[in-house]
Design a protein around this motif. Structure first.
Motif, short mmCIF file in Angstrom:
data_model
loop_
_atom_site.label_atom_id
_atom_site.label_comp_id
_atom_site.label_asym_id
_atom_site.label_seq_id
_atom_site.Cartn_x
_atom_site.Cartn_y
_atom_site.Cartn_z
N THR A 188 0.84 -1.20 0.00
CA THR A 188 0.00 0.00 0.00
C THR A 188 0.87 1.24 0.00
OG1 THR A 188 -0.14 0.00 2.41
CG2 THR A 188 -1.87 -1.17 1.21
N SER A 189 0.26 2.37 -0.31
CA SER A 189 0.96 3.66 -0.28
C SER A 189 -0.08 4.73 0.00
CB SER A 189 1.65 3.90 -1.63
OG SER A 189 0.69 4.08 -2.65
N LYS A 190 0.38 5.97 0.13
CA LYS A 190 -0.56 7.07 0.36
C LYS A 190 -1.54 7.21 -0.81
CE LYS A 190 2.50 9.83 3.32
NZ LYS A 190 3.20 11.13 3.48
N LEU A 191 -1.04 6.93 -2.00
CA LEU A 191 -1.88 7.04 -3.19
C LEU A 191 -2.77 5.83 -3.36
CD1 LEU A 191 -2.66 8.63 -5.75
CD2 LEU A 191 -0.75 7.50 -6.92
N TYR A 192 -2.23 4.65 -3.01
CA TYR A 192 -2.96 3.40 -3.22
C TYR A 192 -3.15 2.69 -1.87
CZ TYR A 192 -1.63 4.18 -8.09
OH TYR A 192 -1.44 4.71 -9.33
N ARG A 193 -4.20 3.02 -1.18
CA ARG A 193 -4.44 2.47 0.15
C ARG A 193 -4.94 1.03 0.10
NH1 ARG A 193 -4.01 6.45 3.89
NH2 ARG A 193 -4.11 8.61 3.12
N ASN A 194 -5.49 0.62 -1.04
CA ASN A 194 -5.99 -0.76 -1.16
C ASN A 194 -5.02 -1.68 -1.87
OD1 ASN A 194 -8.52 -0.17 0.05
ND2 ASN A 194 -9.25 0.70 -1.89
N GLY A 195 -3.86 -1.16 -2.25
CA GLY A 195 -2.87 -1.98 -2.93
C GLY A 195 -2.32 -1.27 -4.16
N VAL A 196 -1.02 -1.40 -4.37
CA VAL A 196 -0.39 -0.78 -5.53
C VAL A 196 -0.67 -1.63 -6.76
CG1 VAL A 196 1.80 -0.05 -6.56
CG2 VAL A 196 1.42 0.21 -4.09
N PRO A 197 -1.14 -1.05 -7.86
CA PRO A 197 -1.42 -1.83 -9.07
C PRO A 197 -0.16 -2.45 -9.65
CG PRO A 197 -2.46 0.34 -9.18
CD PRO A 197 -1.53 0.36 -8.02
N CYS A 198 -0.30 -3.66 -10.17
CA CYS A 198 0.83 -4.33 -10.82
C CYS A 198 1.36 -3.49 -11.97
CB CYS A 198 0.40 -5.71 -11.33
SG CYS A 198 -0.11 -6.87 -10.03
N TYR A 199 0.47 -2.83 -12.68
CA TYR A 199 0.89 -2.02 -13.83
C TYR A 199 1.83 -0.90 -13.40
CZ TYR A 199 0.76 1.22 -17.73
OH TYR A 199 1.12 2.07 -18.75
N ASP A 200 1.54 -0.28 -12.26
CA ASP A 200 2.39 0.81 -11.79
C ASP A 200 3.79 0.30 -11.45
OD1 ASP A 200 -0.07 2.11 -11.92
OD2 ASP A 200 0.45 3.46 -10.28
N ILE A 201 3.87 -0.91 -10.88
CA ILE A 201 5.18 -1.47 -10.55
C ILE A 201 5.94 -1.80 -11.84
CG2 ILE A 201 6.37 -3.34 -9.34
CD1 ILE A 201 3.99 -3.56 -7.50
N ILE A 202 5.21 -2.28 -12.86
CA ILE A 202 5.84 -2.58 -14.15
C ILE A 202 6.46 -1.32 -14.74
CG2 ILE A 202 5.35 -3.24 -16.54
CD1 ILE A 202 3.26 -5.21 -15.45
N THR A 203 5.70 -0.23 -14.76
CA THR A 203 6.24 1.02 -15.32
C THR A 203 7.39 1.56 -14.48
OG1 THR A 203 4.51 2.26 -14.15
CG2 THR A 203 4.06 1.62 -16.43
N ARG A 204 7.33 1.31 -13.17
CA ARG A 204 8.41 1.76 -12.28
C ARG A 204 9.71 1.00 -12.58
NH1 ARG A 204 6.88 1.07 -6.24
NH2 ARG A 204 5.05 2.21 -7.05
N ARG A 205 9.60 -0.30 -12.83
CA ARG A 205 10.80 -1.09 -13.18
C ARG A 205 11.40 -0.59 -14.49
NH1 ARG A 205 10.08 -2.20 -8.70
NH2 ARG A 205 9.82 -4.26 -7.72
N MET A 206 10.55 -0.16 -15.40
CA MET A 206 11.04 0.39 -16.66
C MET A 206 11.83 1.67 -16.41
SD MET A 206 10.12 -1.19 -19.59
CE MET A 206 9.90 0.12 -20.76
N LYS A 207 11.26 2.57 -15.61
CA LYS A 207 11.92 3.84 -15.32
C LYS A 207 13.21 3.65 -14.55
CE LYS A 207 7.58 6.47 -15.31
NZ LYS A 207 6.62 7.26 -14.49
N GLN A 208 13.28 2.58 -13.73
CA GLN A 208 14.49 2.30 -12.95
C GLN A 208 15.58 1.66 -13.79
OE1 GLN A 208 12.78 -0.18 -9.91
NE2 GLN A 208 12.21 1.56 -8.59
N GLY A 209 15.25 1.32 -15.04
CA GLY A 209 16.23 0.69 -15.92
C GLY A 209 16.45 -0.78 -15.66
N LYS A 210 15.57 -1.41 -14.92
CA LYS A 210 15.71 -2.83 -14.59
C LYS A 210 15.15 -3.74 -15.69
CE LYS A 210 15.62 -2.15 -9.58
NZ LYS A 210 14.95 -2.50 -8.30
N ALA A 211 14.49 -3.15 -16.67
CA ALA A 211 13.93 -3.94 -17.77
C ALA A 211 14.00 -3.12 -19.05
CB ALA A 211 12.49 -4.34 -17.47
N LYS A 212 14.25 -3.80 -20.16
CA LYS A 212 14.37 -3.11 -21.44
C LYS A 212 13.02 -2.84 -22.11
CE LYS A 212 18.94 -5.07 -22.44
NZ LYS A 212 19.74 -5.90 -23.39
N SER A 213 12.02 -3.65 -21.76
CA SER A 213 10.70 -3.51 -22.38
C SER A 213 9.63 -3.78 -21.33
CB SER A 213 10.54 -4.49 -23.55
OG SER A 213 10.50 -5.83 -23.06
N ILE A 214 8.41 -3.47 -21.68
CA ILE A 214 7.29 -3.74 -20.77
C ILE A 214 7.16 -5.24 -20.52
CG2 ILE A 214 4.77 -3.72 -20.63
CD1 ILE A 214 4.75 -0.96 -21.74
#
Length: 841
Positions: free
Chosen positions: A232-258
């Motif tokens: 959870t987070s301040k923005l997502y009190r019921n759980g962080v969406p999987c999609y948001d974590i996917i895009t975060r991994r992209m921005k962190q450079g941990k993955a080359k593609s979605i």
């Protein structure tokens, strides 16, 4: 190539006759003559088939030409089943050539003026895709079917409407034309230039080769972009969406593609397993042996289908457009004024204002049909062939026209027309073919007759009407009228023909006929009662009944659906029994019309508390909105509204579709049958719709007040657990289906294409608003259902949908509705999620 025009047929037939003497020359020219004879015989067969087409409208579907739309006038054209009697009647009217000619002269331009819907007739348009035009078809019917020109034009109006009044939503301009090097837009431009035809006609001609793909393919399985983790987070009190974590991994450079990011997140979080490109498909099958062996090893895998709303719609039969003859002709918008609707409405308002009328602006449009089977006990008091009764909302308020076409309309005119408080009730009897019983259609004004109309009605008031969205339900062999007032209200009706009429008893109300013939008498058997199960916001409750479990010999138990999903909330009620509430209690309702306080105090009795089901299951297929708008920013509200309910669906009927259907226990339970309803949902209202800083181009990505529907199935006993629900779909416009449209021609149906469902800068072959207002089993055929719906608050329509088709959407074969195999790994990697609008993040 199709058949030649009628004129060519006549010449060719006479030529065939001159060839028959050639057979006498057998001895001298045997071989050439044999060849010639065979060719002549083949040509004769061709001519006969062409004549058959002209006679019946379609080589395959015999008699389809006579199953056409009927005119706005009350002289309706019968369907193909009654073709013989129709011809006899026509022959009787025009029993001599001279009489026909005289009639045609009298019904020239003057007749066209009287039948203003014919301004849309397009003589140069091609008739049903054949090489000859609509003028040739009309000429043929005048000569061979003894019709007048006006009658022939009306019968063919569905196929002969001017191209600029139609639409080609499914056209794909970027698609390759017949797998050639150029696209469909290039082909259309070429035909416009070289064949001298309108662009829309060229699009329709090429639609078989230029149709939008029915779905988008993605390596991410359904629900991946909607699933939540346990973080959870301040923005997502019921759980962080999987999609948001996917895009975060992209921005962190941990993955080359979605896809790489999705693979990482699926392996890291169990809640995101639907995001694993190579493994998520396994959740689609009850039996994994139904998959394709070896795909995992070769990394070809599966691709998930995300359906277009119009392509996911159920297959329909017997489409029927309705028009209420009881509405006076002078209250309809003439088609000749569609193009200058602002001026027309202003004229009508000025006429209304000058007349000191306190009822309504003289404009009426009917829509949202609520159909119900006539209870058996009533049939002996009604015309012989009566099978159904249908209710309509009759009002000036509509969405027939684009809002941008009314930018100059004065505000007071807008308020008294498009936002009118006038809402009358239309009623009509139908036979088993959905034809109106002539003379048994009426319009009544319940609010005025019972003195429930709001203050200032007509001249000064605009806004919500007293009653609206009328619907009918047949329960325990009784007929109930259901409407939305401040809260949902209901009463019981009795229908009789005038010859069987009886005097209304105390506390009953014989409804006054405002418009229409007085052959049908409708009596309210008691005052409206109020269903308070949903509290002060209660609206559009669907009613259904199931056998009484504790007392099988007693009448069925009746229930109201308070909420459809994600949790099915239902309460047992007694529609004809009431508890009287104090006025202080009923004052808290949201919409307050003081004149109906005494109705609000009549609370329908209920039995026990509202039952609450388990959470709904996942949809049986996925749609493009999930692909276009991932994460917790969906386009549509999750909760369905305005449900129409219910029809039964047995296990045998569900399995009849075949395919990879197992009906696992979690899908069906221990039930012999399930109950099925249809609900709608709409685009979520966003605060930035009124923000001028957000560009219109961005708002157009997800426009508001756009509707989609879905089926849902639930157990026929408390707590009425939801067992299945379909993905989203929309129902189409009148007259665009392959089967001929039945019913009467409603000129407003042409206007419905002004507002198309759209999303992500794509439009669909259905209205911006399609409102399912009734859903019943077909009389004398329980394998079929009948859906009544309104198109853009403008036109009413009925369609049949088989239970087999409903089962296909609710319990879908994964290979049919969910997945297909990818060709290779490169295909998987090439499929990425779309770019999102700037306001989305």
């Amino acid at each position: 190539m199709g058949p030649p025009p009628p004129a060519i047929i006549q010449v060719s037939s006479s030529w065939v006759g001159t060839m028959t003497p050639a057979r006498k020359k057998k001895r001298t020219t045997i071989r050439p003559v044999c060849v010639g004879t065979v060719l002549v015989m083949m040509y004769v067969v061709f001519v006969i088939s062409v004549m058959f087409t002209l006679e019946d409208g379609n080589i395959v579907d015999t008699g389809a030409a006579y199953h056409l739309i009927k005119s706005v006038s009350r002289e309706v054209m019968t369907k193909s089943k009654r073709l013989g009697s129709a011809r006899k009647e026509t022959d009787r009217k025009y029993n001599s050539e001279s009489a026909r000619e005289e009639t045609n002269k009298k019904q020239g331009s003057a007749a066209i003026n009287e039948n203003s819907d014919l301004v849309h007739f397009c003589g140069e348009c091609r008739w049903k895709g054949t090489p000859y035009d609509c003028d040739a078809r009309v000429a043929y019917e005048v000569e061979h079917q003894k019709s007048t020109e006006i009658e022939a034009k009306k019968r063919n109006l569905l196929y002969c409407t001017r191209p600029n009044e139609q639409h080609v939503s499914a056209f794909c301009g970027e698609c390759k034309w017949k797998d050639m090097e150029f696209d469909c837009n290039y082909r259309v431009a070429w035909e416009v230039e070289h064949k001298k035809i309108p662009r829309l006609e060229a699009q329709r001609r090429n639609l078989p080769h230029c149709r939008q793909p029915p779905y988008i393919l993605s390596p991410l399985c359904g629900h991946c972009v909607r699933d939540l983790t346990n973080m959870t987070s301040k923005l997502y009190r019921n759980g962080v969406p999987c999609y948001d974590i996917i895009t975060r991994r992209m921005k962190q450079g941990k993955a080359k593609s979605i896809l790489d990011a999705a693979r990482l997140v699926a392996e890291e979080f169990e809640d995101c397993k639907n995001c694993h490109p190579e493994k998520c498909w396994k959740g689609y099958f009850d039996d994994l042996s139904m998959g394709v062996k070896g795909l995992d090893e070769t990394r070809k895998g599966y691709l998930t289908k995300y359906w277009r709303f119009d392509q996911a719609a159920p297959k329909i039969a017997s489409p029927t457009t309705l028009a209420l003859p009881a509405i006076p002709r002078e209250f309809r918008i003439p088609p000749s004024r569609f193009a200058d609707i602002e001026a027309f409405l202003t004229e009508k308002y000025s006429e209304f204002e000058a007349s000191n009328d306190t009822t309504h602006v003289p404009i009426f449009i009917e829509y949202n049909p609520g159909i119900a089977p006539i209870p058996p006990r009533m049939k002996k008091y009604l015309p012989k062939y009566s099978a159904y009764v249908v209710a309509f909302r009759v009002t000036p308020a509509n969405n027939c026209f684009k809002r941008e076409d009314m930018t100059e309309l004065p505000q007071k005119v807008w308020e008294h027309t498009m936002m009118s408080a006038t809402n009358l009730l239309g009623l009509a009897l139908l036979d088993e073919e959905y034809e109106m019983i002539k003379g048994y259609d009426i319009v009544v004004d319940i609010a005025t007759q019972l003195s429930f109309q709001k203050d200032g009605y007509g001249t000064t008031y605009f806004g919500e009407p007293t009653f609206m969205d009328y619907r009918l339900f047949t329960l325990n062999e009784n007929l109930y009228l259901h409407a939305n007032a401040d809260v949902t209200v209901v009463t019981q009706l009795d229908l009789r023909s005038q010859e069987h009429g009886v005097k209304a008893k105390k506390d009953q109300f014989l409804l006054d006929v405002v418009y229409g013939e007085k052959n049908l008498e409708v009596t309210m058997l008691h005052q409206f009662n109020t269903i308070w199960s949903g509290g002060e916001r209660g609206k559009n409750f669907a009613l259904f009944s199931v056998p009484n479990i504790t007392h099988p010999d007693e009448p069925d138990s009746v229930y109201a659906e308070v909420d459809i999903n994600p949790y099915h909330r239902v309460q047992q009620i007694y529609l004809d029994d009431i508890d009287m509430l104090k006025r202080s209690f009923i004052k808290k309702r949201i919409r307050r019309n003081y004149s109906v306080d005494k109705i609000m105090m009549r609370k329908v009795k209920n039995n026990g508390n509202i039952t609450v089901s388990e959470e709904e299951p996942s949809p049986s297929f996925f749609t493009v909105d999930e692909h276009w708008f991932p994460g917790l920013r969906p386009a549509f509200r999750r909760a369905g509204h305005g449900g129409a309910c219910c029809v039964s669906l047995s296990r045998k009927e569900a399995l009849a579709q075949g395919g990879h259907i197992a009906l696992a226990r979690e899908s069906w339970g221990d039930n012999d049958y399930l109950l099925v309803g249809a609900a709608h949902t709409s685009v979520i209202w966003r605060r930035w719709y009124s923000d001028k800083a957000v560009p219109d181009s961005q708002k157009a990505m997800i426009p508001h007040t756009h509707y989609v529907s879905f089926f849902y199935a639930f157990e026929p006993r408390p707590p009425f657990n939801l067992r299945a629900r379909s993905g989203y779909f929309c129902l189409g416009f009148a007259g665009e289906d392959e089967e001929t449209e039945g019913g009467m021609f409603n000129p407003h149906s042409i206007l419905t294409v002004n507002r198309k469902l759209s999303q992500h800068n794509e439009t669909f072959s259905c209205g911006q608003i399609h409102f399912i207002s009734s859903f019943i089993e077909k009389v004398r055929d329980s394998s079929q259902t009948v859906i009544g719906y309104g198109i853009n608050d403008c036109t009413p329509r009925l369609v049949e949908v088989s239970k087999k088709e409903i089962a296909r959407l609710l319990f879908s074969d994964p290979w049919d509705m969910k997945i297909e195999t990818s060709q290779d790994a490169k295909t998987m990697d090439a499929l990425e999620l779309p770019n999102l609008p700037t306001w989305y993040n």
